[in-house]
Motif scaffolding. Structure first.
Motif, PDB file in Angstrom:
ATOM      1  N   VAL A   1       8.075  -8.698  -2.331  1.00  0.00           N
ATOM      2  CA  VAL A   1       9.032  -7.737  -1.800  1.00  0.00           C
ATOM      3  C   VAL A   1      10.335  -8.498  -1.590  1.00  0.00           C
ATOM      4  N   ARG A   2      11.340  -8.167  -2.368  1.00  0.00           N
ATOM      5  CA  ARG A   2      12.588  -8.928  -2.305  1.00  0.00           C
ATOM      6  C   ARG A   2      13.448  -8.555  -1.100  1.00  0.00           C
ATOM      7  N   GLY A   3      13.281  -7.370  -0.586  1.00  0.00           N
ATOM      8  CA  GLY A   3      14.073  -7.002   0.585  1.00  0.00           C
ATOM      9  C   GLY A   3      13.957  -5.538   0.923  1.00  0.00           C
ATOM     10  N   VAL A   4      14.197  -5.225   2.199  1.00  0.00           N
ATOM     11  CA  VAL A   4      14.224  -3.849   2.692  1.00  0.00           C
ATOM     12  C   VAL A   4      15.579  -3.611   3.340  1.00  0.00           C
ATOM     13  N   ASP A   5      16.256  -2.552   2.920  1.00  0.00           N
ATOM     14  CA  ASP A   5      17.530  -2.167   3.525  1.00  0.00           C
ATOM     15  C   ASP A   5      17.264  -0.924   4.368  1.00  0.00           C
ATOM     16  N   ILE A   6      17.075  -1.126   5.666  1.00  0.00           N
ATOM     17  CA  ILE A   6      16.665  -0.027   6.545  1.00  0.00           C
ATOM     18  C   ILE A   6      17.748   1.054   6.605  1.00  0.00           C
ATOM     19  N   ALA A   7      19.006   0.644   6.741  1.00  0.00           N
ATOM     20  CA  ALA A   7      20.081   1.632   6.855  1.00  0.00           C
ATOM     21  C   ALA A   7      20.236   2.445   5.576  1.00  0.00           C
ATOM     22  N   ASN A   8      20.006   1.801   4.426  1.00  0.00           N
ATOM     23  CA  ASN A   8      20.137   2.485   3.133  1.00  0.00           C
ATOM     24  C   ASN A   8      18.842   3.178   2.713  1.00  0.00           C
ATOM     25  N   LEU A   9      17.777   2.967   3.486  1.00  0.00           N
ATOM     26  CA  LEU A   9      16.458   3.527   3.170  1.00  0.00           C
ATOM     27  C   LEU A   9      16.019   3.152   1.756  1.00  0.00           C
ATOM     28  N   THR A  10      16.053   1.852   1.466  1.00  0.00           N
ATOM     29  CA  THR A  10      15.614   1.359   0.164  1.00  0.00           C
ATOM     30  C   THR A  10      14.818   0.070   0.333  1.00  0.00           C
ATOM     31  N   MET A  11      14.013  -0.217  -0.668  1.00  0.00           N
ATOM     32  CA  MET A  11      13.229  -1.440  -0.737  1.00  0.00           C
ATOM     33  C   MET A  11      13.266  -1.946  -2.172  1.00  0.00           C
ATOM     34  N   THR A  12      13.480  -3.244  -2.355  1.00  0.00           N
ATOM     35  CA  THR A  12      13.467  -3.841  -3.684  1.00  0.00           C
ATOM     36  C   THR A  12      12.219  -4.689  -3.828  1.00  0.00           C
ATOM     37  N   VAL A  13      11.439  -4.397  -4.857  1.00  0.00           N
ATOM     38  CA  VAL A  13      10.132  -5.039  -5.040  1.00  0.00           C
ATOM     39  C   VAL A  13       9.975  -5.470  -6.492  1.00  0.00           C
ATOM     40  N   GLU A  14       9.111  -6.453  -6.717  1.00  0.00           N
ATOM     41  CA  GLU A  14       8.822  -6.888  -8.078  1.00  0.00           C
ATOM     42  C   GLU A  14       7.719  -6.036  -8.682  1.00  0.00           C
ATOM     43  N   ALA A  15       7.665  -6.043 -10.006  1.00  0.00           N
ATOM     44  CA  ALA A  15       6.814  -5.094 -10.729  1.00  0.00           C
ATOM     45  C   ALA A  15       5.335  -5.268 -10.455  1.00  0.00           C
ATOM     46  N   GLY A  16       4.904  -6.484 -10.122  1.00  0.00           N
ATOM     47  CA  GLY A  16       3.488  -6.726  -9.894  1.00  0.00           C
ATOM     48  C   GLY A  16       3.012  -6.402  -8.500  1.00  0.00           C
ATOM     49  N   CYS A  17       3.877  -5.877  -7.636  1.00  0.00           N
ATOM     50  CA  CYS A  17       3.459  -5.483  -6.282  1.00  0.00           C
ATOM     51  C   CYS A  17       2.455  -4.339  -6.357  1.00  0.00           C
ATOM     52  N   VAL A  18       1.337  -4.498  -5.694  1.00  0.00           N
ATOM     53  CA  VAL A  18       0.341  -3.426  -5.629  1.00  0.00           C
ATOM     54  C   VAL A  18       0.911  -2.281  -4.791  1.00  0.00           C
ATOM     55  N   LEU A  19       0.685  -1.056  -5.217  1.00  0.00           N
ATOM     56  CA  LEU A  19       1.270   0.108  -4.548  1.00  0.00           C
ATOM     57  C   LEU A  19       0.928   0.137  -3.062  1.00  0.00           C
ATOM     58  N   GLN A  20      -0.312  -0.141  -2.710  1.00  0.00           N
ATOM     59  CA  GLN A  20      -0.692  -0.109  -1.305  1.00  0.00           C
ATOM     60  C   GLN A  20       0.080  -1.143  -0.488  1.00  0.00           C
ATOM     61  N   ALA A  21       0.339  -2.303  -1.075  1.00  0.00           N
ATOM     62  CA  ALA A  21       1.108  -3.333  -0.373  1.00  0.00           C
ATOM     63  C   ALA A  21       2.536  -2.860  -0.112  1.00  0.00           C
ATOM     64  N   ILE A  22       3.103  -2.098  -1.031  1.00  0.00           N
ATOM     65  CA  ILE A  22       4.445  -1.543  -0.842  1.00  0.00           C
ATOM     66  C   ILE A  22       4.431  -0.516   0.284  1.00  0.00           C
ATOM     67  N   GLN A  23       3.417   0.348   0.284  1.00  0.00           N
ATOM     68  CA  GLN A  23       3.287   1.328   1.366  1.00  0.00           C
ATOM     69  C   GLN A  23       3.215   0.623   2.719  1.00  0.00           C
ATOM     70  N   GLU A  24       2.439  -0.453   2.783  1.00  0.00           N
ATOM     71  CA  GLU A  24       2.256  -1.181   4.041  1.00  0.00           C
ATOM     72  C   GLU A  24       3.529  -1.915   4.458  1.00  0.00           C
ATOM     73  N   ALA A  25       4.256  -2.467   3.490  1.00  0.00           N
ATOM     74  CA  ALA A  25       5.508  -3.149   3.807  1.00  0.00           C
ATOM     75  C   ALA A  25       6.536  -2.161   4.354  1.00  0.00           C
ATOM     76  N   ALA A  26       6.567  -0.952   3.789  1.00  0.00           N
ATOM     77  CA  ALA A  26       7.470   0.077   4.315  1.00  0.00           C
ATOM     78  C   ALA A  26       7.055   0.490   5.718  1.00  0.00           C
ATOM     79  N   ALA A  27       5.754   0.690   5.925  1.00  0.00           N
ATOM     80  CA  ALA A  27       5.255   1.111   7.237  1.00  0.00           C
ATOM     81  C   ALA A  27       5.553   0.063   8.306  1.00  0.00           C
ATOM     82  N   ALA A  28       5.537  -1.224   7.917  1.00  0.00           N
ATOM     83  CA  ALA A  28       5.838  -2.290   8.878  1.00  0.00           C
ATOM     84  C   ALA A  28       7.265  -2.192   9.401  1.00  0.00           C
TER      85      ALA A  28
END
Length: 466
Positions: free
Chosen positions: A95-122
């Motif tokens: 996960v390269r970064g989360v921009d909370i104010a912009n409501l965006t997250m930059t992730v690499e292609a091999g990130c498992v979908l569930q891990a992305i969901q969990e990173a957002a929830a965190a």
């Protein structure tokens, strides 16, 4: 110097696999397609992906990109020639970064979908893409196939959840398109060329994704119905009462849930068997008490109108998970029952009752006694319209004798109802030849022109899609 030696110099010896290490990469999730790779290469950065592409380009060797290898249409395994290099993106998993104010997250292609969901929830946020394979599928594959899932009704397909991409082109260049902008009218939307292209135009290495605030409450319910017409009417009522709060609306026929009862008897089903069962989910920003009252009012109105015969509202998170687990267990129960003929199709919601009634009847005339496993995302018009062999008929024999004719009948019915032969799984190898028959010649010509322009030597995932 051999290509394998060149690749090892780029990614390291341990990341170029051959021999006994390959079978896990060479067989698709359904065990339907088995290929043979020249080798598997596992780059750890976008720069390494670009260098691998250049090395293969110079050697004239084709590349097959692979994420979590959960494709249902044979899009991510090599052919049987033993000449193709399989490019695994599993190590690009940051996960390269989360921009909370912009409501965006930059992730690499091999990130498992569930891990992305969990990173957002965190971060107290929501990434709403959700599907049964989310514990193993990766975002690169989700975008390459424009995956759908259970919340398309509210949030759209993967395409609608992506703002920008980083892509390695067939010439080995890197397109740095990781924009977090929601408005950018500066020419052709290159992002949309690569989303849904199944790895045939470029290698997605990273993405900027849309995030949403977490809902204050999520309410789930199941309702028993006598017909699909009633299900469509219930959907309309739910949309009118809940508006954008309606995030999921699934339907399952009795045979689908019957397979779950048969193969997973430990899973409690909150309602008795009915011709159709709907699964509804509401996400609310006003709190649990308000959400529950609104949901119960909806179901009471549906009962009064005769649209449903029974209903159950989950009173806690565990009960909600149980309801969704029943829905997600249908594909697994199908597998336990034996091989079947799968159709991931879409038709306008208003046409679904007519499509199912007429096509079911035509299939029964073709093969008396076959069993229909109908379930899916009624809210967005996507059905998994699957055909199981008649009781006692060996599944392999059934597929060998009838699959071609059944596919032809179903696809013709889909087109007659204004639909599509692929809703969310893609084309891959499974539907490549059918696409020629059911896609406009003009559209196919444009698609081939794009392929020729972006991958003139045809080295990216050859033989898939087109």
């Amino acid at each position: 110097m051999t290509l394998e030696r060149q690749l090892a110099e780029i990614v390291g010896n341990a990341q170029v696999l051959a021999g006994g290490d390959l079978p896990a990469y060479e067989v698709d999730w359904r065990k339907r397609y088995r290929g043979r790779a020249r080798c598997v290469v596992r780059p750890g950065s976008t720069a390494e992906v670009a260098a691998v592409v250049l090395a293969c380009l110079e050697a004239g060797v084709a590349l097959v990109p692979q994420g979590g290898n959960t494709s249902l249409v044979g899009a991510s395994v090599p052919d049987s020639s033993g000449t193709q290099v399989l490019l695994s993106l599993a190590r690009l998993n940051q996960v390269r970064g989360v921009d909370i104010a912009n409501l965006t997250m930059t992730v690499e292609a091999g990130c498992v979908l569930q891990a992305i969901q969990e990173a957002a929830a965190a971060q107290g946020l929501l990434f709403p893409l959700s599907l049964a394979a989310e514990g193993s599928c990766t975002i690169g594959g989700n975008l390459a196939t424009n995956a759908g899932g259970t919340q398309v009704l509210r949030f759209g397909n993967a395409r609608e959840l992506c703002l920008g991409l980083e892509v390695v082109t067939a010439s080995g260049e890197i397109w740095h398109g990781l924009s977090g902008l929601r408005k950018d009218n500066t020419g052709y939307d290159l992002r949309d060329l690569f989303v849904g292209s199944e790895g045939t135009l470029g290698i997605i290495t990273a993405a900027t994704l849309k995030l949403y605030p977490q809902p204050a409450a999520v309410t789930t319910a199941m309702a028993a119905l006598q017909s699909l017409d009633d299900a469509v009417a219930l959907l309309s009522l739910a949309q009118a009462r809940l508006g954008s709060g309606l995030t999921g609306f699934e339907v399952m026929n009795d045979f689908s849930l019957g397979l779950v009862r048969k193969h997973y008897p430990q899973l409690a089903q909150p309602l008795a068997g009915a011709p159709w069962t709907a699964l509804l989910e509401q996400s609310d920003s006003e709190g649990e008490a308000t959400a529950t009252r609104r949901f119960e009012s909806l179901l009471e109105a549906a009962l009064e109108r005769g649209l449903i015969t029974d209903a159950a509202v989950a009173s806690n998170l565990e009960q909600a998970h149980t309801m969704w687990h029943l829905r997600e267990s249908i594909p697994l129960a199908q597998s336990e029952e034996g091989l079947n003929i799968k159709h991931d199709i879409s038709v306008p919601v208003s046409a679904i009752p007519s499509f199912v009634a007429s096509t079911d009847a035509a299939l029964q005339r073709m093969v008396p006694g076959l069993r229909m496993v109908d379930f899916g995302h009624l809210g967005d018009g996507n059905l998994h319209y699957n055909v199981q062999a008649p009781e006692g008929v060996p599944a392999a024999d059934f597929l060998r004798e009838h699959e071609k004719a059944i596919n032809a009948l179903v696809y013709e019915a889909v087109m007659a109802h204004g639909g599509s032969i692929s809703a969310e799984h893609g084309i891959g190898l499974l539907k490549r030849d059918a696409l020629v028959t059911h896609k406009s010649p003009v559209a196919l010509g444009l698609m081939r022109a794009i392929k020729q322009a972006l991958d003139p030597r045809g080295l990216f995932n050859p033989g898939r899609l087109l």
